[in-house]
Design a protein around this motif. Structure first.
Motif, PDB file in Angstrom:
ATOM      1  N   ALA A  14      55.331 -18.741   6.482  1.00  0.00           N
ATOM      2  CA  ALA A  14      54.820 -18.502   7.871  1.00  0.00           C
ATOM      3  C   ALA A  14      55.915 -17.954   8.681  1.00  0.00           C
ATOM      4  CB  ALA A  14      54.190 -19.642   8.397  1.00  0.00           C
ATOM      5  N   GLY A  15      55.726 -16.942   9.462  1.00  0.00           N
ATOM      6  CA  GLY A  15      56.585 -16.271  10.487  1.00  0.00           C
ATOM      7  C   GLY A  15      57.562 -15.287   9.870  1.00  0.00           C
ATOM      8  N   GLY A  16      57.187 -14.952   8.499  1.00  0.00           N
ATOM      9  CA  GLY A  16      57.568 -13.746   7.723  1.00  0.00           C
ATOM     10  C   GLY A  16      57.136 -12.418   7.730  1.00  0.00           C
ATOM     11  N   SER A  17      57.382 -11.360   7.397  1.00  0.00           N
ATOM     12  CA  SER A  17      57.010  -9.853   7.379  1.00  0.00           C
ATOM     13  C   SER A  17      56.577  -9.345   5.991  1.00  0.00           C
ATOM     14  CB  SER A  17      57.946  -9.112   8.180  1.00  0.00           C
ATOM     15  OG  SER A  17      58.296  -9.599   9.448  1.00  0.00           O
ATOM     16  N   LEU A  18      55.760  -8.644   6.222  1.00  0.00           N
ATOM     17  CA  LEU A  18      55.554  -7.686   4.754  1.00  0.00           C
ATOM     18  C   LEU A  18      54.891  -6.456   5.265  1.00  0.00           C
ATOM     19  CD1 LEU A  18      52.945  -9.905   2.684  1.00  0.00           C
ATOM     20  CD2 LEU A  18      55.154  -9.085   2.015  1.00  0.00           C
ATOM     21  N   ARG A  19      55.138  -5.500   4.600  1.00  0.00           N
ATOM     22  CA  ARG A  19      54.759  -4.159   4.691  1.00  0.00           C
ATOM     23  C   ARG A  19      53.804  -3.615   3.545  1.00  0.00           C
ATOM     24  NH1 ARG A  19      57.829   1.827   5.251  1.00  0.00           N
ATOM     25  NH2 ARG A  19      58.229   1.612   3.269  1.00  0.00           N
ATOM     26  N   LEU A  20      52.333  -3.310   3.816  1.00  0.00           N
ATOM     27  CA  LEU A  20      51.558  -2.757   2.936  1.00  0.00           C
ATOM     28  C   LEU A  20      51.638  -1.202   3.094  1.00  0.00           C
ATOM     29  CD1 LEU A  20      48.583  -4.863   3.607  1.00  0.00           C
ATOM     30  CD2 LEU A  20      50.815  -5.486   2.119  1.00  0.00           C
ATOM     31  N   SER A  21      51.622  -0.607   1.825  1.00  0.00           N
ATOM     32  CA  SER A  21      51.468   0.655   1.833  1.00  0.00           C
ATOM     33  C   SER A  21      49.857   1.405   1.084  1.00  0.00           C
ATOM     34  CB  SER A  21      52.570   1.247   0.700  1.00  0.00           C
ATOM     35  OG  SER A  21      54.031   0.899   1.230  1.00  0.00           O
ATOM     36  N   CYS A  22      49.654   2.377   1.453  1.00  0.00           N
ATOM     37  CA  CYS A  22      48.513   2.709   0.912  1.00  0.00           C
ATOM     38  C   CYS A  22      48.860   4.388   0.588  1.00  0.00           C
ATOM     39  CB  CYS A  22      47.352   2.831   1.908  1.00  0.00           C
ATOM     40  SG  CYS A  22      45.683   3.552   1.266  1.00  0.00           S
ATOM     41  N   GLY A  23      49.134   4.504  -0.790  1.00  0.00           N
ATOM     42  CA  GLY A  23      49.015   6.284  -1.162  1.00  0.00           C
ATOM     43  C   GLY A  23      47.871   6.654  -1.342  1.00  0.00           C
ATOM     44  N   ALA A  24      47.365   8.137  -1.075  1.00  0.00           N
ATOM     45  CA  ALA A  24      46.227   8.738  -1.083  1.00  0.00           C
ATOM     46  C   ALA A  24      46.581   9.803  -1.757  1.00  0.00           C
ATOM     47  CB  ALA A  24      45.690   8.917   0.182  1.00  0.00           C
ATOM     48  N   SER A  25      45.321  10.136  -2.784  1.00  0.00           N
ATOM     49  CA  SER A  25      45.048  11.576  -3.033  1.00  0.00           C
ATOM     50  C   SER A  25      43.927  12.201  -2.551  1.00  0.00           C
ATOM     51  CB  SER A  25      44.928  11.402  -4.641  1.00  0.00           C
ATOM     52  OG  SER A  25      43.598  10.879  -5.057  1.00  0.00           O
ATOM     53  N   GLY A  26      44.047  13.298  -1.743  1.00  0.00           N
ATOM     54  CA  GLY A  26      43.201  13.634  -1.055  1.00  0.00           C
ATOM     55  C   GLY A  26      43.434  13.229   0.369  1.00  0.00           C
ATOM     56  N   GLY A  27      42.389  13.663   1.394  1.00  0.00           N
ATOM     57  CA  GLY A  27      42.641  12.952   2.656  1.00  0.00           C
ATOM     58  C   GLY A  27      41.216  12.946   3.606  1.00  0.00           C
ATOM     59  N   THR A  28      41.482  12.112   4.687  1.00  0.00           N
ATOM     60  CA  THR A  28      40.459  12.127   5.455  1.00  0.00           C
ATOM     61  C   THR A  28      40.975  11.920   6.933  1.00  0.00           C
ATOM     62  OG1 THR A  28      39.767  10.013   5.449  1.00  0.00           O
ATOM     63  CG2 THR A  28      38.573  11.290   4.221  1.00  0.00           C
ATOM     64  N   LEU A  29      40.453  12.233   8.008  1.00  0.00           N
ATOM     65  CA  LEU A  29      40.865  12.060   9.270  1.00  0.00           C
ATOM     66  C   LEU A  29      41.252  10.973   9.558  1.00  0.00           C
ATOM     67  CD1 LEU A  29      41.552  14.051  11.702  1.00  0.00           C
ATOM     68  CD2 LEU A  29      39.151  13.626  12.673  1.00  0.00           C
ATOM     69  N   ILE A  30      40.278   9.938   9.207  1.00  0.00           N
ATOM     70  CA  ILE A  30      40.691   8.562   9.680  1.00  0.00           C
ATOM     71  C   ILE A  30      40.951   7.617   8.412  1.00  0.00           C
ATOM     72  CG2 ILE A  30      39.585   6.625  11.157  1.00  0.00           C
ATOM     73  CD1 ILE A  30      39.821   9.139  12.768  1.00  0.00           C
ATOM     74  N   ARG A  31      41.833   6.669   8.835  1.00  0.00           N
ATOM     75  CA  ARG A  31      42.143   5.631   7.659  1.00  0.00           C
ATOM     76  C   ARG A  31      42.326   4.435   8.262  1.00  0.00           C
ATOM     77  NH1 ARG A  31      46.044   9.344   3.648  1.00  0.00           N
ATOM     78  NH2 ARG A  31      45.404  11.137   4.022  1.00  0.00           N
ATOM     79  N   GLY A  32      41.992   3.342   7.566  1.00  0.00           N
ATOM     80  CA  GLY A  32      42.231   2.197   8.155  1.00  0.00           C
ATOM     81  C   GLY A  32      42.729   1.183   7.456  1.00  0.00           C
ATOM     82  N   TRP A  33      43.040  -0.014   7.582  1.00  0.00           N
ATOM     83  CA  TRP A  33      43.311  -1.213   6.839  1.00  0.00           C
ATOM     84  C   TRP A  33      42.015  -2.353   7.373  1.00  0.00           C
ATOM     85  CZ3 TRP A  33      46.908  -1.454   3.208  1.00  0.00           C
ATOM     86  CH2 TRP A  33      47.560  -0.665   3.115  1.00  0.00           C
ATOM     87  N   PHE A  34      41.541  -2.987   6.299  1.00  0.00           N
ATOM     88  CA  PHE A  34      40.728  -4.246   6.596  1.00  0.00           C
ATOM     89  C   PHE A  34      41.311  -5.375   5.523  1.00  0.00           C
ATOM     90  CE2 PHE A  34      36.854  -2.192   8.662  1.00  0.00           C
ATOM     91  CZ  PHE A  34      37.430  -0.886   8.449  1.00  0.00           C
ATOM     92  N   ARG A  35      40.693  -6.360   5.984  1.00  0.00           N
ATOM     93  CA  ARG A  35      41.001  -7.789   4.881  1.00  0.00           C
ATOM     94  C   ARG A  35      39.922  -8.663   4.833  1.00  0.00           C
ATOM     95  NH1 ARG A  35      44.898 -11.022   9.410  1.00  0.00           N
ATOM     96  NH2 ARG A  35      43.355 -11.677  10.905  1.00  0.00           N
ATOM     97  N   GLN A  36      39.807  -9.249   3.823  1.00  0.00           N
ATOM     98  CA  GLN A  36      38.626 -10.484   3.709  1.00  0.00           C
ATOM     99  C   GLN A  36      39.328 -11.672   3.149  1.00  0.00           C
ATOM    100  OE1 GLN A  36      35.692  -8.912   0.974  1.00  0.00           O
ATOM    101  NE2 GLN A  36      34.282 -10.423   1.575  1.00  0.00           N
ATOM    102  N   ALA A  37      39.195 -12.519   3.835  1.00  0.00           N
ATOM    103  CA  ALA A  37      39.740 -13.789   3.513  1.00  0.00           C
ATOM    104  C   ALA A  37      38.639 -14.714   2.639  1.00  0.00           C
ATOM    105  CB  ALA A  37      40.074 -14.662   4.726  1.00  0.00           C
ATOM    106  N   PRO A  38      38.923 -15.627   1.787  1.00  0.00           N
ATOM    107  CA  PRO A  38      37.942 -16.274   0.953  1.00  0.00           C
ATOM    108  C   PRO A  38      36.884 -16.957   1.842  1.00  0.00           C
ATOM    109  CG  PRO A  38      40.205 -17.032   0.365  1.00  0.00           C
ATOM    110  CD  PRO A  38      40.142 -16.123   1.588  1.00  0.00           C
TER     111      PRO A  38
END
Length: 121
Positions: A14-38
């Motif tokens: 807790a209090g720390g940091s992370l950087r997530l990456s999302c590599g793509a082949s192809g592309g669209t105008l809108i990209r986003g991040w979602f999450r799902q907890a248990p």
């Protein structure tokens, strides 16, 4: 067809940091991040309009999360700071053919496999 692949998840205190990456082949105008907890529904985290860099954030991440892009490498990032136990979830990147930023997961046709983020208290 767009394929997406996330990386960068892990276990942090807790209090720390992370950087997530999302590599793509192809592309669209809108990209986003979602999450799902248990035991919870998938929820919107952040999104950007690729061409202009316009961004949108859920209240839960405002001031702590930053979404960004690298045009040259067709990669999207999510920098997450001041993490807490409520941020524990599987994080997904997604791509939408919508013309404007949307928080509705139903408007995202392409999804990555997800990356686990676990925050220890």
């Amino acid at each position: 067809q767009v394929t997406l692949e996330e990386s960068g998840g892990g276990l942090v205190e807790a209090g720390g940091s992370l950087r997530l990456s999302c590599g793509a082949s192809g592309g669209t105008l809108i990209r986003g991040w979602f999450r799902q907890a248990p035991g919870k529904a998938r929820e919107f985290v952040a999104a950007l309009r690729w061409s202009r860099g316009t961004t949108d954030y859920a209240d839960s991440g405002k001031g702590r999360f930053t979404i960004s892009r690298d045009n040259a490498n067709n990669t999207m990032y999510l920098q997450m700071n001041s993490l807490n136990s409520e941020d524990t979830a599987v994080y997904y990147c997604a791509a939408s053919g919508a013309q404007f930023i949307t928080r509705d997961s139903a408007h995202y046709a392409y999804w990555g496999q997800g990356t686990q983020v676990t925050i220890s208290s």
